[in-house]
Write an enzyme that holds these catalytic residues in place. Structure first.
Site, PDB file in Angstrom:
ATOM      1  CG  HIS A   7      31.171  36.859  51.111  1.00 30.81           C
ATOM      2  ND1 HIS A   7      30.395  36.440  52.339  1.00 30.81           N
ATOM      3  CD2 HIS A   7      30.482  37.518  50.211  1.00 30.81           C
ATOM      4  CE1 HIS A   7      29.229  36.869  52.053  1.00 30.81           C
ATOM      5  NE2 HIS A   7      29.194  37.452  50.743  1.00 30.81           N
ATOM      6  NE  ARG A  11      24.643  41.425  41.084  1.00 29.99           N
ATOM      7  CZ  ARG A  11      24.733  42.547  41.945  1.00 29.99           C
ATOM      8  NH1 ARG A  11      25.789  43.375  41.477  1.00 29.99           N
ATOM      9  NH2 ARG A  11      24.052  42.721  42.896  1.00 29.99           N
ATOM     10  CD  GLU A  57      28.137  35.848  47.264  1.00 31.80           C
ATOM     11  OE1 GLU A  57      26.915  36.189  46.804  1.00 31.80           O
ATOM     12  OE2 GLU A  57      28.080  36.422  48.524  1.00 31.80           O
ATOM     13  CG  ASN A  61      21.772  37.776  38.903  1.00 32.81           C
ATOM     14  OD1 ASN A  61      20.946  37.182  39.873  1.00 32.81           O
ATOM     15  ND2 ASN A  61      22.592  38.816  39.017  1.00 32.81           N
ATOM     16  CG  HIS A  75      42.416  45.877  42.345  1.00 34.45           C
ATOM     17  ND1 HIS A  75      42.642  46.979  42.198  1.00 34.45           N
ATOM     18  CD2 HIS A  75      43.004  45.253  43.658  1.00 34.45           C
ATOM     19  CE1 HIS A  75      43.502  47.381  43.332  1.00 34.45           C
ATOM     20  NE2 HIS A  75      43.730  46.419  44.157  1.00 34.45           N
ATOM     21  CD  GLU A 122      47.494  44.955  43.639  1.00 36.78           C
ATOM     22  OE1 GLU A 122      48.715  45.438  44.009  1.00 36.78           O
ATOM     23  OE2 GLU A 122      46.545  45.302  44.318  1.00 36.78           O
TER      24      GLU A 122
END
Length: 265
Positions: A7, A11, A57, A61, A75, A122
Protein backbone atom coordinates in the site's frame (compact mmCIF):
# COMPACT_ATOMS: atom_id res chain seq x y z
CA UNK A 1 12.12 -11.41 0.19
CA UNK A 2 8.71 -11.28 -1.47
CA UNK A 3 8.68 -7.48 -1.63
CA UNK A 4 5.22 -6.92 -3.10
CA UNK A 5 4.13 -3.29 -2.75
CA UNK A 6 1.22 -3.59 -0.34
CA UNK A 7 0.00 0.00 0.00
CA UNK A 8 0.84 3.67 -0.17
CA UNK A 9 -0.15 5.93 2.71
CA UNK A 10 -1.08 9.60 2.54
CA UNK A 11 -2.45 11.83 5.28
CA UNK A 12 -5.70 13.71 4.85
CA UNK A 13 -7.15 16.66 6.72
CA UNK A 14 -10.80 15.60 6.54
CA UNK A 15 -11.32 11.85 6.40
CA UNK A 16 -14.98 11.88 5.40
CA UNK A 17 -14.39 14.34 2.56
CA UNK A 18 -11.49 12.23 1.27
CA UNK A 19 -13.45 8.99 1.52
CA UNK A 20 -16.35 10.52 -0.40
CA UNK A 21 -13.95 11.78 -3.08
CA UNK A 22 -12.23 8.44 -3.68
CA UNK A 23 -15.42 6.41 -3.40
CA UNK A 24 -17.46 8.60 -5.74
CA UNK A 25 -14.84 9.53 -8.35
CA UNK A 26 -12.52 6.50 -8.42
CA UNK A 27 -15.16 3.98 -7.36
CA UNK A 28 -13.02 2.83 -4.44
CA UNK A 29 -14.52 0.92 -1.54
CA UNK A 30 -13.46 0.80 2.05
CA UNK A 31 -11.58 -2.45 2.67
CA UNK A 32 -10.80 -2.06 6.37
CA UNK A 33 -10.55 0.58 9.10
CA UNK A 34 -8.60 1.00 12.33
CA UNK A 35 -9.59 3.52 14.97
CA UNK A 36 -6.53 4.38 17.08
CA UNK A 37 -5.87 6.82 19.88
CA UNK A 38 -6.17 10.16 18.11
CA UNK A 39 -6.00 8.79 14.57
CA UNK A 40 -7.94 6.73 12.03
CA UNK A 41 -6.57 4.58 9.21
CA UNK A 42 -8.69 3.44 6.27
CA UNK A 43 -7.64 1.06 3.49
CA UNK A 44 -9.27 1.70 0.10
CA UNK A 45 -9.17 0.10 -3.31
CA UNK A 46 -11.23 -0.96 -6.32
CA UNK A 47 -13.94 -3.53 -5.66
CA UNK A 48 -12.20 -6.20 -7.74
CA UNK A 49 -8.56 -6.18 -6.67
CA UNK A 50 -5.79 -8.57 -7.66
CA UNK A 51 -4.03 -10.20 -4.70
CA UNK A 52 -0.86 -8.28 -5.63
CA UNK A 53 -2.69 -5.02 -6.23
CA UNK A 54 -1.75 -2.18 -3.88
CA UNK A 55 -4.15 -0.47 -1.49
CA UNK A 56 -4.44 3.23 -0.77
CA UNK A 57 -4.16 4.02 2.94
CA UNK A 58 -5.71 7.27 4.16
CA UNK A 59 -4.57 8.37 7.61
CA UNK A 60 -6.30 11.14 9.54
CA UNK A 61 -4.85 12.55 12.75
CA UNK A 62 -7.26 14.37 15.05
CA UNK A 63 -6.74 18.12 15.12
CA UNK A 64 -5.04 18.19 11.74
CA UNK A 65 -6.74 20.84 9.64
CA UNK A 66 -3.94 21.68 7.21
CA UNK A 67 -1.25 19.48 5.70
CA UNK A 68 1.86 20.42 3.74
CA UNK A 69 2.26 18.21 0.69
CA UNK A 70 5.91 19.08 0.07
CA UNK A 71 7.76 18.38 -3.16
CA UNK A 72 9.59 15.15 -2.23
CA UNK A 73 6.26 13.36 -2.60
CA UNK A 74 5.13 13.25 -6.20
CA UNK A 75 1.90 11.40 -6.95
CA UNK A 76 0.02 8.15 -7.24
CA UNK A 77 -1.05 6.95 -10.68
CA UNK A 78 -4.31 5.13 -11.42
CA UNK A 79 -5.22 3.06 -14.46
CA UNK A 80 -7.84 3.47 -17.15
CA UNK A 81 -8.17 1.34 -20.31
CA UNK A 82 -6.10 2.14 -23.38
CA UNK A 83 -7.78 4.66 -25.64
CA UNK A 84 -10.22 5.85 -22.96
CA UNK A 85 -8.13 8.48 -21.18
CA UNK A 86 -10.09 11.42 -22.59
CA UNK A 87 -13.45 9.86 -21.74
CA UNK A 88 -12.56 9.13 -18.12
CA UNK A 89 -10.90 12.51 -17.72
CA UNK A 90 -14.06 14.25 -19.00
CA UNK A 91 -16.12 12.11 -16.62
CA UNK A 92 -14.06 13.40 -13.69
CA UNK A 93 -14.42 16.98 -14.91
CA UNK A 94 -18.20 16.55 -15.18
CA UNK A 95 -18.19 15.33 -11.58
CA UNK A 96 -16.44 18.50 -10.43
CA UNK A 97 -12.96 17.08 -9.84
CA UNK A 98 -10.19 19.70 -9.74
CA UNK A 99 -8.26 19.76 -13.01
CA UNK A 100 -4.50 19.96 -12.83
CA UNK A 101 -3.07 18.85 -16.18
CA UNK A 102 -5.45 17.79 -18.93
CA UNK A 103 -4.66 15.09 -21.52
CA UNK A 104 -3.90 17.63 -24.27
CA UNK A 105 -1.22 19.32 -22.15
CA UNK A 106 0.35 15.89 -21.58
CA UNK A 107 0.50 14.89 -25.23
CA UNK A 108 -2.62 12.75 -24.95
CA UNK A 109 -0.68 10.10 -23.00
CA UNK A 110 -1.79 10.82 -19.42
CA UNK A 111 -3.46 13.49 -17.28
CA UNK A 112 -3.46 14.74 -13.69
CA UNK A 113 -6.13 15.72 -11.17
CA UNK A 114 -5.97 16.55 -7.45
CA UNK A 115 -7.82 15.18 -4.44
CA UNK A 116 -9.24 17.42 -1.66
CA UNK A 117 -5.82 17.78 0.03
CA UNK A 118 -3.95 18.57 -3.17
CA UNK A 119 -2.44 15.10 -3.60
CA UNK A 120 -1.69 14.70 -7.29
CA UNK A 121 -3.24 11.74 -9.08
CA UNK A 122 -1.99 10.78 -12.50
CA UNK A 123 -4.30 8.94 -14.89
CA UNK A 124 -2.44 6.46 -17.09
CA UNK A 125 -3.59 4.16 -19.86
CA UNK A 126 -3.08 0.42 -19.50
CA UNK A 127 -4.30 -2.77 -21.12
CA UNK A 128 -7.49 -3.86 -19.30
CA UNK A 129 -5.76 -7.14 -18.35
CA UNK A 130 -3.16 -5.21 -16.35
CA UNK A 131 -5.39 -4.29 -13.45
CA UNK A 132 -8.84 -3.08 -12.47
CA UNK A 133 -10.17 0.33 -13.45
CA UNK A 134 -8.62 3.05 -11.25
CA UNK A 135 -6.23 0.54 -9.62
CA UNK A 136 -2.88 1.90 -8.44
CA UNK A 137 -0.27 1.75 -11.17
CA UNK A 138 2.70 3.42 -9.49
CA UNK A 139 3.75 5.85 -6.80
CA UNK A 140 6.22 8.58 -7.70
CA UNK A 141 8.78 10.00 -5.28
CA UNK A 142 11.59 12.44 -6.00
CA UNK A 143 15.19 11.52 -5.23
CA UNK A 144 18.36 13.61 -5.05
CA UNK A 145 20.76 10.97 -6.38
CA UNK A 146 19.52 8.51 -9.01
CA UNK A 147 22.40 6.06 -8.56
CA UNK A 148 21.86 5.86 -4.80
CA UNK A 149 18.10 5.52 -5.20
CA UNK A 150 18.36 2.73 -7.76
CA UNK A 151 21.00 1.02 -5.65
CA UNK A 152 18.77 1.18 -2.60
CA UNK A 153 15.83 -0.56 -4.26
CA UNK A 154 17.80 -3.06 -6.32
CA UNK A 155 20.24 -4.11 -3.60
CA UNK A 156 18.25 -3.84 -0.39
CA UNK A 157 14.82 -4.91 -1.67
CA UNK A 158 15.95 -6.97 -4.69
CA UNK A 159 13.76 -4.93 -7.03
CA UNK A 160 14.37 -4.76 -10.77
CA UNK A 161 14.54 -1.64 -12.88
CA UNK A 162 11.75 -2.24 -15.38
CA UNK A 163 11.70 1.05 -17.27
CA UNK A 164 13.22 4.47 -17.61
CA UNK A 165 12.59 7.70 -19.46
CA UNK A 166 15.26 10.38 -19.74
CA UNK A 167 14.81 13.97 -20.90
CA UNK A 168 17.10 17.00 -21.03
CA UNK A 169 16.35 18.01 -17.45
CA UNK A 170 15.13 14.95 -15.55
CA UNK A 171 14.79 11.19 -15.63
CA UNK A 172 12.17 8.71 -14.42
CA UNK A 173 13.16 5.23 -13.29
CA UNK A 174 10.61 2.51 -12.55
CA UNK A 175 11.37 -0.33 -10.12
CA UNK A 176 9.26 -3.23 -8.94
CA UNK A 177 9.65 -6.66 -7.34
CA UNK A 178 11.11 -9.42 -9.45
CA UNK A 179 8.42 -11.43 -11.23
CA UNK A 180 5.75 -8.97 -10.12
CA UNK A 181 2.25 -9.49 -11.46
CA UNK A 182 1.09 -7.05 -14.12
CA UNK A 183 -1.51 -5.84 -11.64
CA UNK A 184 1.14 -4.91 -9.05
CA UNK A 185 2.14 -1.32 -8.30
CA UNK A 186 5.64 -0.05 -9.08
CA UNK A 187 7.75 2.80 -7.70
CA UNK A 188 8.71 5.70 -9.94
CA UNK A 189 11.92 7.46 -8.95
CA UNK A 190 12.16 10.96 -10.40
CA UNK A 191 15.59 12.57 -10.58
CA UNK A 192 16.02 16.22 -11.61
CA UNK A 193 19.45 17.04 -13.01
CA UNK A 194 19.70 20.50 -11.45
CA UNK A 195 20.72 19.18 -8.03
CA UNK A 196 17.73 20.54 -6.15
CA UNK A 197 16.75 19.28 -2.71
CA UNK A 198 13.23 18.54 -1.50
CA UNK A 199 10.90 19.03 1.44
CA UNK A 200 8.91 15.99 2.55
CA UNK A 201 5.90 17.69 4.15
CA UNK A 202 3.52 15.98 6.56
CA UNK A 203 0.90 14.99 3.98
CA UNK A 204 3.19 12.32 2.52
CA UNK A 205 3.26 9.14 4.56
CA UNK A 206 5.04 6.04 3.32
CA UNK A 207 5.30 3.09 0.98
CA UNK A 208 4.66 -0.38 2.39
CA UNK A 209 6.41 -3.55 1.25
CA UNK A 210 4.76 -6.86 2.07
CA UNK A 211 7.30 -9.44 3.22
CA UNK A 212 7.25 -13.21 3.82
CA UNK A 213 8.85 -13.16 7.27
CA UNK A 214 9.09 -9.82 9.09
CA UNK A 215 11.93 -10.75 11.43
CA UNK A 216 13.97 -12.57 8.80
CA UNK A 217 13.54 -9.92 6.13
CA UNK A 218 14.28 -7.13 8.62
CA UNK A 219 17.55 -8.83 9.54
CA UNK A 220 18.39 -9.16 5.87
CA UNK A 221 17.85 -5.41 5.41
CA UNK A 222 20.07 -4.68 8.40
CA UNK A 223 22.80 -6.85 6.88
CA UNK A 224 22.48 -4.73 3.74
CA UNK A 225 22.94 -1.54 5.80
CA UNK A 226 19.40 -0.26 5.48
CA UNK A 227 18.62 2.46 8.05
CA UNK A 228 17.09 1.15 11.27
CA UNK A 229 14.22 3.58 11.69
CA UNK A 230 11.64 1.58 13.68
CA UNK A 231 12.53 -2.06 14.23
CA UNK A 232 9.96 -4.86 14.70
CA UNK A 233 10.49 -4.97 18.46
CA UNK A 234 9.53 -1.31 18.85
CA UNK A 235 6.25 -2.10 17.06
CA UNK A 236 5.28 -5.23 19.01
CA UNK A 237 6.66 -7.35 16.14
CA UNK A 238 3.71 -6.39 13.93
CA UNK A 239 5.55 -4.20 11.40
CA UNK A 240 8.75 -2.20 10.99
CA UNK A 241 10.06 0.86 9.14
CA UNK A 242 13.24 1.71 7.32
CA UNK A 243 13.99 4.80 5.20
CA UNK A 244 15.64 5.28 1.85
CA UNK A 245 18.58 7.59 1.16
CA UNK A 246 16.25 10.61 0.96
CA UNK A 247 14.30 9.86 4.12
CA UNK A 248 11.21 8.39 2.45
CA UNK A 249 9.66 5.98 4.96
CA UNK A 250 9.18 2.36 3.93
CA UNK A 251 7.08 0.04 6.06
CA UNK A 252 7.62 -3.71 6.19
CA UNK A 253 4.49 -5.70 6.87
CA UNK A 254 3.84 -9.43 7.10
CA UNK A 255 0.20 -9.87 6.14
CA UNK A 256 -1.84 -13.02 6.72
CA UNK A 257 -4.15 -13.36 3.68
CA UNK A 258 -6.58 -15.49 5.71
CA UNK A 259 -6.86 -13.07 8.63
CA UNK A 260 -10.16 -11.35 9.40
CA UNK A 261 -8.50 -7.92 9.34
CA UNK A 262 -6.00 -6.30 6.99
CA UNK A 263 -4.34 -4.78 10.05
CA UNK A 264 -1.84 -6.69 12.19
CA UNK A 265 -3.26 -5.21 15.41
Amino acid sequence: MDGTLDHVMVRVSNLEDSLEWYESHLEYEEKDRHEGDGFTIVYLGPEEMHEEGALLELTHNEGTDELAVGDAWGHVAVRVPEGELEAYYEQLMDEGVEDYRDPESCGGRYAFVKDPDGHEIEIVQRDPDEGALWSLDHTMIRVEDADEALGFWTRKFEYDEVGRWESDSFANYFVEPRDAAEEAMSVELTYNYDGRSYETGDAWGHLCVRVDDLEEDWERLMERDAPEYRDPGSNDDMYAFTTDQDGHEIELLERDPDADSLFPF
